[in-house]
Each structure stands twice: as structure tokens, then as C-alpha cells.
Design a protein around this motif. Structure first.
Motif, mmCIF file in Angstrom:
data_model
loop_
_atom_site.group_PDB
_atom_site.id
_atom_site.type_symbol
_atom_site.label_atom_id
_atom_site.label_comp_id
_atom_site.label_asym_id
_atom_site.label_seq_id
_atom_site.Cartn_x
_atom_site.Cartn_y
_atom_site.Cartn_z
ATOM 1 N N ASP A 63 0.854 -1.192 0.000
ATOM 2 C CA ASP A 63 0.000 0.000 0.000
ATOM 3 C C ASP A 63 0.889 1.239 0.000
ATOM 4 N N PRO A 64 1.174 1.800 -1.192
ATOM 5 C CA PRO A 64 2.075 2.950 -1.261
ATOM 6 C C PRO A 64 1.530 4.196 -0.574
ATOM 7 N N GLY A 65 0.220 4.216 -0.319
ATOM 8 C CA GLY A 65 -0.359 5.355 0.377
ATOM 9 C C GLY A 65 0.140 5.514 1.798
ATOM 10 N N ARG A 66 0.775 4.476 2.324
ATOM 11 C CA ARG A 66 1.300 4.516 3.682
ATOM 12 C C ARG A 66 2.633 5.249 3.767
ATOM 13 N N TYR A 67 3.312 5.413 2.631
ATOM 14 C CA TYR A 67 4.637 6.015 2.707
ATOM 15 C C TYR A 67 4.896 7.118 1.683
ATOM 16 N N ARG A 68 3.965 7.374 0.760
ATOM 17 C CA ARG A 68 4.192 8.490 -0.146
ATOM 18 C C ARG A 68 2.896 9.264 -0.339
ATOM 19 N N SER A 69 3.043 10.527 -0.700
ATOM 20 C CA SER A 69 1.897 11.432 -0.739
ATOM 21 C C SER A 69 1.160 11.380 -2.072
ATOM 22 N N ALA A 70 -0.103 11.793 -2.009
ATOM 23 C CA ALA A 70 -0.912 11.882 -3.221
ATOM 24 C C ALA A 70 -0.355 12.962 -4.144
ATOM 25 N N ALA A 71 0.208 14.002 -3.552
ATOM 26 C CA ALA A 71 0.779 15.096 -4.348
ATOM 27 C C ALA A 71 1.969 14.600 -5.173
ATOM 28 N N GLU A 72 2.785 13.751 -4.571
ATOM 29 C CA GLU A 72 3.929 13.193 -5.298
ATOM 30 C C GLU A 72 3.455 12.333 -6.457
ATOM 31 N N GLU A 73 2.500 11.486 -6.192
ATOM 32 C CA GLU A 73 1.978 10.601 -7.235
ATOM 33 C C GLU A 73 1.348 11.401 -8.368
ATOM 34 N N SER A 74 0.627 12.454 -8.018
ATOM 35 C CA SER A 74 -0.015 13.297 -9.025
ATOM 36 C C SER A 74 1.020 14.015 -9.889
ATOM 37 N N SER A 75 2.089 14.454 -9.260
ATOM 38 C CA SER A 75 3.140 15.156 -9.992
ATOM 39 C C SER A 75 3.800 14.233 -11.013
ATOM 40 N N TRP A 76 4.093 13.002 -10.609
ATOM 41 C CA TRP A 76 4.726 12.058 -11.522
ATOM 42 C C TRP A 76 3.751 11.561 -12.588
ATOM 43 N N ALA A 77 2.461 11.572 -12.278
ATOM 44 C CA ALA A 77 1.478 11.127 -13.273
ATOM 45 C C ALA A 77 1.526 12.008 -14.517
ATOM 46 N N GLU A 78 1.926 13.246 -14.336
ATOM 47 C CA GLU A 78 2.035 14.159 -15.464
ATOM 48 C C GLU A 78 3.187 13.774 -16.394
ATOM 49 N N ALA A 79 4.116 12.974 -15.870
ATOM 50 C CA ALA A 79 5.258 12.524 -16.676
ATOM 51 C C ALA A 79 5.070 11.099 -17.160
ATOM 52 N N ASP A 80 3.856 10.584 -17.120
ATOM 53 C CA ASP A 80 3.536 9.226 -17.565
ATOM 54 C C ASP A 80 4.170 8.972 -18.938
ATOM 55 N N PRO A 81 5.033 7.956 -19.053
ATOM 56 C CA PRO A 81 5.720 7.718 -20.322
ATOM 57 C C PRO A 81 4.786 7.365 -21.475
ATOM 58 N N ILE A 82 3.646 6.754 -21.167
ATOM 59 C CA ILE A 82 2.684 6.418 -22.223
ATOM 60 C C ILE A 82 2.061 7.688 -22.791
ATOM 61 N N ALA A 83 1.579 8.536 -21.907
ATOM 62 C CA ALA A 83 0.961 9.788 -22.351
ATOM 63 C C ALA A 83 1.989 10.678 -23.057
ATOM 64 N N ARG A 84 3.189 10.652 -22.555
ATOM 65 C CA ARG A 84 4.251 11.473 -23.139
ATOM 66 C C ARG A 84 4.550 11.045 -24.573
ATOM 67 N N ALA A 85 4.680 9.744 -24.792
ATOM 68 C CA ALA A 85 4.954 9.249 -26.141
ATOM 69 C C ALA A 85 3.777 9.486 -27.075
#
Length: 329
Positions: free
Chosen positions: A244-266
Motif C-alpha cells: 500500500d504505497p499510500g502509507r509512505y508516499r503522498s498523493a501530491a507526489e503521485e499526481s506530480s509524476w502522473a504528469e510525466a507518464d511515459p505512455i501519455a508522453r509518447a
């Protein structure tokens, strides 16, 4: 797939198609685990560019790749039969059903850092036999702290072995952030200590990963020695389906990296019709693979005792005898 440095549109379309197959099959595998078909699964969502881009640079007539348990994208890019590959996750055979020798992809390795030492051993053999091939070793930033990895890099550096150490630096060693377990903050910088090449690359840029890996493999094959590639990416999902990654990392971090999704980027660099065609293909492959995976027959129970040791031990033979008696009772 191998190209010269610098790709055309057809190359990028193919890499995107492979990445999307990996993404959709990864999602299907997670669903199969939730349904009880797979006992466990390690998602690779977010790391498709790093895996596909690197594996696509291999020359499958002479190179060999050594994966962990998370390199679905590499298997897709290398053309491994996906049903046979995914069968490994069923955990009912001695390894998977694909032919590692023919596909040039070693069996899964769940030992943290384990693929690295195996790759270096293979590279030593390739050098002694003068095969002209190179090894590609996958590991994560967490595994980079294992002693085996340091020993392997030092050994490879001393003997100038044809091996590329490919680190998918996804930010987390399960729940430990990279900043707290990699001294100096960079895996690539450690290469200098072993007298070998070290480079960091945007792990979410499939073309950049492909070019960096292709260059490192070519250099390794021609006597230029080993290299460390640190692909900076992000594990968008959990470490495994029990995490459960929600126990150790923030939603803000996940949201920030989602913008760099390699699929969407390509996808942004491709025509809409190309993206649509790739999506249709990927969904079909994922569904067909899942259906065939569900239909695989279980191996004969007697094979539980086969290939465990070269010569069966007394304890194993006793267990086999007890099992046979329980079947006859």
C-alpha cells in the motif's frame, strides 16, 4: 528492434505500441491477482519506457538480458511469448514456460540484485568465447545498495566485461525513498569508482533510453567495457499487489509524476489514429493473454519433485515417498 541513433516516426510508433501492450497487460495481470488467478504480482506501471526502450536495443542473435520479477516491458519488447512469460506468475512450474535460451531473456530472479551477478558471469563467458555479445542486467535503486551489485560492478570493471548495468531508479526501495538509501544520490555516479562509464537518462523518454542503451551495448561489444545506465523513472503503482504505497508516499507526489507518464508522453508525439490503433492492439493482446493464461492446465503434481536438485537428496526422496503414499491412501 535495433536502430541507429536517432529514430524515425515508424520506430517511435513501434516503441509506443510495445509500451502500450506492456501497460494493458500489466493492468490485466493486476486484475488477475485480485481475482485470485495469480498469487502475487509486481506491477510495472510507469516504467514502460525504461524497459521497452532498453530491451529494444538488444541484438537477440548475440546479447542476453537478465530481469528481475518486474520486467514485463522487456519481455514484450524482446518478443517473448506472453502467455509463457506470464505463466511464471502462476507459481506452479519450476520457472516459467518460455525458453530462456531461445528468447535471450533469463528466467525471473526474485533475489534483490541477483540478476546483476548472473549477467556478469554470462558476460565473462561471452568474453572468453569471443561471442561478440553483451549482457543487459536489470535492477532497481534499492538493489543498488546490495553488496552483490558492488562486487559485480567491480569485477566487470577489472575485466572490462561486455555488460550494461541498467538501473530503473523509480524513487522507492519498497517504502524507502532513494534519497535515504543511495549515498550521493546517484547510482550512475558510482560507476566512476569502478573505472566504467556511468550515465543518467530520462527513464520516461523511450527514445532517450533506447539511444543510451544502444550506445552502451555497442561499446561493450567492441571492447569498450561495461557501463551503468541510471534511468530516472517512477513506480506509479505499488511495489507489489500486497503493498500500500499510500502509507509512505503522498498523493501530491503521485499526481506530480502522473504528469510525466511515459505512455501519455509518447502519445503526444504521435498521430491520433496511430494511438488509437495501438490501443486497440494492446487491449486485444492483453485479453487474449489473460484468457490463455486462465486456460493453462496445471502441471502433474509429481513434477513437484523434479529438477529440484541434480541428484535427489535423501530428504527430497523421503518427501516424495510420503507424497506418493498420501496419493494412494
Amino acid at each position: 528492434m535495433r536502430t541507429l541513433l536517432g529514430m524515425d516516426d515508424a520506430d517511435l510508433r513501434e516503441l509506443f505500441r510495445l509500451m502500450l501492450v506492456a501497460r494493458r497487460l500489466d493492468e490485466e495481470a493486476t486484475a488477475l491477482q485480485r481475482q485470485g488467478v495469480l498469487p502475487a504480482y509486481a506491477p510495472a506501471r510507469g516504467q514502460e519506457a525504461a524497459q521497452v526502450g532498453s530491451a529494444a536495443a538488444l541484438d537477440l542473435t548475440r546479447d542476453f538480458a537478465f530481469p528481475t520479477y518486474r520486467e514485463l516491458g522487456a519481455a514484450v519488447a524482446m518478443g517473448v511469448d506472453l502467455v509463457a512469460y506470464m505463466a511464471t506468475h502462476l507459481n506452479i512450474w519450476h520457472g516459467g514456460l518460455y525458453d530462456a535460451s531461445a528468447t535471450r531473456l533469463a528466467p525471473f530472479n526474485a533475489v534483490v540484485g541477483g540478476p546483476v551477478t548472473h549477467a556478469v558471469g554470462w558476460a565473462m563467458g561471452a568474453q572468453l568465447d569471443d561471442t561478440g555479445g553483451a549482457a543487459l542486467a536489470y535492477f532497481g535503486d534499492g538493489a543498488s545498495s546490495q553488496g552483490d551489485v558492488h562486487e559485480a560492478m567491480n569485477f566487470a570493471g577489472v575485466y572490462r566485461l561486455p555488460v550494461v548495468f541498467f538501473c530503473q531508479s523509480n524513487g522507492w526501495a519498497i517504502s524507502m525513498p532513494t534519497t535515504e538509501q543511495v549515498a550521493g544520490g546517484s547510482v550512475a555516479d558510482r560507476a566512476a569508482g569502478y573505472g566504467i562509464e556511468g550515465v543518467r537518462v530520462d527513464g520516461n523518454d523511450v527514445a532517450a533510453v533506447h539511444e543510451a542503451t544502444l550506445a552502451a551495448l555497442e561499446r561493450a561489444r567492441t571492447g569498450g567495457g561495461p557501463a551503468v545506465i541510471e534511468a530516472m523513472t517512477y513506480r506509479m503503482g505499488p511495489h507489489s499487489t500486497s503493498d500500500d504505497p499510500g502509507r509512505y508516499r503522498s498523493a501530491a507526489e503521485e499526481s506530480s509524476w502522473a504528469e510525466a507518464d511515459p505512455i501519455a508522453r509518447a502519445a503526444r508525439s504521435l498521430a491520433a489514429e496511430d494511438v488509437s490503433a495501438a490501443e486497440e492492439h494492446a487491449v486485444a493482446v492483453a485479453r487474449e493473454t489473460a484468457e490463455k493464461l486462465r486456460g493453462l492446465p496445471a502441471p502433474p503434481a509429481a513434477e513437484l519433485f523434479t529438477f529440484v536438485y541434480r541428484e535427489p537428496t535423501t530428504a527430497l526422496l523421503e518427501q516424495q515417498r510420503a507424497w506418493k503414499e498420501s496419493q494412494d491412501a
